[in-house]
Scaffold this motif. Sequence first.
Motif, mmCIF file in Angstrom:
data_model
loop_
_atom_site.group_PDB
_atom_site.id
_atom_site.type_symbol
_atom_site.label_atom_id
_atom_site.label_comp_id
_atom_site.label_asym_id
_atom_site.label_seq_id
_atom_site.Cartn_x
_atom_site.Cartn_y
_atom_site.Cartn_z
ATOM 1 N N GLU A 80 41.025 44.130 32.308
ATOM 2 C CA GLU A 80 39.720 43.614 32.263
ATOM 3 C C GLU A 80 38.594 44.288 31.536
ATOM 4 O OE1 GLU A 80 37.821 42.813 36.484
ATOM 5 O OE2 GLU A 80 39.787 43.114 37.141
ATOM 6 N N GLU A 101 49.150 36.560 35.143
ATOM 7 C CA GLU A 101 49.017 36.120 36.270
ATOM 8 C C GLU A 101 47.321 35.985 36.611
ATOM 9 O OE1 GLU A 101 50.079 39.643 39.415
ATOM 10 O OE2 GLU A 101 51.674 38.577 38.459
ATOM 11 N N ASN A 102 46.582 37.045 36.272
ATOM 12 C CA ASN A 102 45.424 37.429 36.514
ATOM 13 C C ASN A 102 44.465 36.792 35.514
ATOM 14 O OD1 ASN A 102 45.936 39.286 34.693
ATOM 15 N ND2 ASN A 102 44.641 40.876 35.794
ATOM 16 N N LYS A 105 40.782 36.051 36.553
ATOM 17 C CA LYS A 105 40.020 37.171 36.857
ATOM 18 C C LYS A 105 39.568 37.842 35.086
ATOM 19 C CE LYS A 105 39.696 41.294 39.353
ATOM 20 N NZ LYS A 105 40.505 42.098 40.280
#
Length: 124
Positions: A80, A101-102, A105
């Motif tokens: 992130e 997978e994220n 986000k």
Amino acid sequence: MRSIALALLVLSLSGCQINPYTFQPDWTSPDWFGAGKEDAMNGVPVKDNQALADNFNDPKIDRSEYLRGYAEGQKKVCEEGFIHAWGLAGKSFPASCDTVENAAKLHDAWQQGMDESMKASRLN
């Protein structure tokens, strides 16, 4: 005078000799792990075998090493904070993070960075 000119001619010609083994190419196989890691860290999607063979001029692709390196590069890039910084820098979302997978986000963090970048550029 003539002997000096002859000596200079001999010295200048001997200085131009090329050693044929000085620039011999290194024929080692490509570092497939490093290539995969570099592709992921540059935001490039996974390349197929034909593209890798063309890029590295080597038909013997070690696909498992390439994919292992790609996964390692994804671990470094697809975070992130790092993706937010890419957005702040005005860079496009890396395609290498589309398959994690994220991804949703990460895309939100990147978009937040892009929005902050645009807001800051309007203030300046």
